[in-house]
Design a protein around this motif. Structure first.
Motif, short mmCIF file in Angstrom:
data_model
loop_
_atom_site.label_atom_id
_atom_site.label_comp_id
_atom_site.label_asym_id
_atom_site.label_seq_id
_atom_site.Cartn_x
_atom_site.Cartn_y
_atom_site.Cartn_z
N ALA A 38 0.61 -1.41 -0.10
CA ALA A 38 0.34 -0.12 -0.03
C ALA A 38 1.03 1.46 -0.01
O ALA A 38 1.63 1.25 1.00
CB ALA A 38 -1.19 0.36 0.79
N ALA A 39 0.68 2.41 -0.60
CA ALA A 39 1.32 3.57 -0.28
C ALA A 39 0.42 4.43 0.90
O ALA A 39 -0.59 4.05 0.56
CB ALA A 39 1.08 4.14 -1.85
N LEU A 40 0.69 4.69 1.28
CA LEU A 40 0.48 5.60 2.28
C LEU A 40 0.86 7.47 2.60
O LEU A 40 2.42 7.60 2.18
CB LEU A 40 1.46 5.55 3.96
N PHE A 41 -0.02 8.08 2.02
CA PHE A 41 -0.04 9.43 1.80
C PHE A 41 -1.08 9.96 3.14
O PHE A 41 -0.83 9.86 3.85
CB PHE A 41 -1.54 10.01 0.93
N SER A 42 0.11 11.49 3.39
CA SER A 42 -0.62 12.66 4.28
C SER A 42 -0.88 13.67 4.09
O SER A 42 -0.37 13.80 2.98
CB SER A 42 1.38 12.65 5.26
N PHE A 43 -1.91 13.54 4.62
CA PHE A 43 -2.84 15.07 4.33
C PHE A 43 -4.03 15.84 5.87
O PHE A 43 -3.35 14.69 6.83
CB PHE A 43 -3.70 15.18 3.52
N VAL A 44 -4.24 16.74 4.94
CA VAL A 44 -4.97 17.63 6.31
C VAL A 44 -5.99 17.01 5.54
O VAL A 44 -6.53 17.78 4.65
CB VAL A 44 -4.70 18.72 6.27
N ASN A 45 -7.34 16.21 6.62
CA ASN A 45 -8.52 15.78 5.65
C ASN A 45 -9.15 17.15 5.95
O ASN A 45 -9.68 18.33 7.10
CB ASN A 45 -9.05 15.36 6.97
N VAL A 46 -10.91 16.80 5.96
CA VAL A 46 -11.71 18.36 5.66
C VAL A 46 -12.26 18.38 7.25
O VAL A 46 -12.68 19.98 6.95
CB VAL A 46 -12.80 18.15 4.54
N ASP A 47 -11.60 18.07 7.77
CA ASP A 47 -12.12 18.44 9.19
C ASP A 47 -10.86 19.59 9.84
O ASP A 47 -10.92 19.23 11.04
CB ASP A 47 -12.81 17.03 10.17
N ALA A 48 -9.71 19.69 9.19
CA ALA A 48 -9.17 20.14 9.31
C ALA A 48 -7.94 19.00 10.21
O ALA A 48 -6.68 19.88 10.99
CB ALA A 48 -9.27 21.20 10.40
N TYR A 49 -8.30 17.77 10.93
CA TYR A 49 -6.91 16.93 11.19
C TYR A 49 -6.42 16.55 10.27
O TYR A 49 -7.36 16.17 9.23
CB TYR A 49 -7.76 16.07 12.19
N PRO A 50 -5.04 15.53 10.84
CA PRO A 50 -4.01 15.14 10.53
C PRO A 50 -4.29 13.93 10.21
O PRO A 50 -5.60 13.36 10.07
CB PRO A 50 -2.61 15.13 11.24
N ALA A 51 -4.56 13.51 9.06
CA ALA A 51 -5.12 11.81 8.13
C ALA A 51 -3.86 11.30 7.29
O ALA A 51 -3.20 12.09 6.80
CB ALA A 51 -6.29 12.26 7.90
N THR A 52 -3.73 9.68 7.41
CA THR A 52 -3.30 9.04 6.15
C THR A 52 -4.38 8.39 5.66
O THR A 52 -5.21 7.31 5.77
CB THR A 52 -2.77 7.75 6.95
N LEU A 53 -3.32 8.25 3.59
CA LEU A 53 -4.49 8.13 2.64
C LEU A 53 -4.05 6.90 3.07
O LEU A 53 -2.76 6.83 2.69
CB LEU A 53 -4.29 8.70 1.79
N VAL A 54 -4.38 5.36 2.54
CA VAL A 54 -3.65 4.22 2.61
C VAL A 54 -4.42 3.46 1.62
O VAL A 54 -5.81 3.64 1.34
CB VAL A 54 -4.37 3.20 3.56
N ILE A 55 -3.26 3.10 0.49
CA ILE A 55 -3.42 3.29 -1.12
C ILE A 55 -3.38 1.50 -1.02
O ILE A 55 -2.39 1.82 -1.69
CB ILE A 55 -3.70 3.89 -1.98
N PRO A 56 -4.48 1.09 -0.99
CA PRO A 56 -3.66 -0.60 -1.55
C PRO A 56 -2.85 -0.60 -2.66
O PRO A 56 -4.18 -0.07 -3.56
CB PRO A 56 -4.72 -1.10 -0.76
N GLY A 57 -1.87 -1.82 -2.91
CA GLY A 57 -1.90 -1.69 -4.25
C GLY A 57 -1.10 -0.90 -5.09
O GLY A 57 -0.36 -1.11 -6.02
N LEU A 58 -1.44 0.15 -4.64
CA LEU A 58 -0.21 1.71 -5.31
C LEU A 58 1.26 1.44 -5.24
O LEU A 58 1.74 2.02 -6.29
CB LEU A 58 -1.15 2.53 -4.85
N ALA A 59 1.54 1.20 -4.05
CA ALA A 59 2.71 0.71 -3.76
C ALA A 59 4.22 0.03 -4.72
O ALA A 59 3.26 -0.23 -5.50
CB ALA A 59 3.51 -0.11 -2.42
#
Length: 131
Positions: A38-59
């Motif tokens: 999985a690829a792991l992306f960091s971002f700030v979600n629309v609720d203004a909290y830090p989040a991690t996006l987990v994308i299986p198969g993208l690594a």
């Protein structure tokens, strides 16, 4: 001989994950790591909290990107009926389904990230622009 081999490998190696970053209305989205395929992306979600996006198969996929099912895990209070954790993070009730749609198959390319809460429908989007 070993130095020449190392140089050749460096020249043909795929881009490092952390070299990929995109600008969005929520701030910078960064390709942080790869774990268990999985690829792991960091971002700030629309609720203004830090989040991690987990994308299986993208690594390791740098040239044939398209539309990928994913999930996000955030910090802060959530309302989901179960706990979920992204790799390397603590379990939380702040998570949901996601869909990432790349504009083109290879970086640099922009994308749209569509998100939902818990198991609910995908209800909001973040547009990410390549530099």
């Amino acid at each position: 001989m070993l130095k020449k081999l190392a140089l050749c490998l460096a020249l043909v190696a795929p881009p490092l994950a952390a070299d990929e970053a995109w600008d969005s209305d929520m701030g910078l989205i960064v390709y942080e790591a790869e774990e268990n395929g999985a690829a792991l992306f960091s971002f700030v979600n629309v609720d203004a909290y830090p989040a991690t996006l987990v994308i299986p198969g993208l690594a390791g996929n740098y040239n044939t990107r398209g539309v990928h099912d994913a999930y996000w895990v955030g910090t802060g209070a959530g309302e989901c009926p179960a706990f979920l954790a992204a790799p390397g993070s603590e379990a939380t009730t702040n998570w949901g389904r996601a869909l990432i749609s790349f504009d083109r198959p290879a970086f640099p390319t922009s994308f749209t990230l569509t998100l939902g809460d818990c198991f609910g429908p995908l209800t909001y989007a973040i547009r990410a622009e390549a530099p």
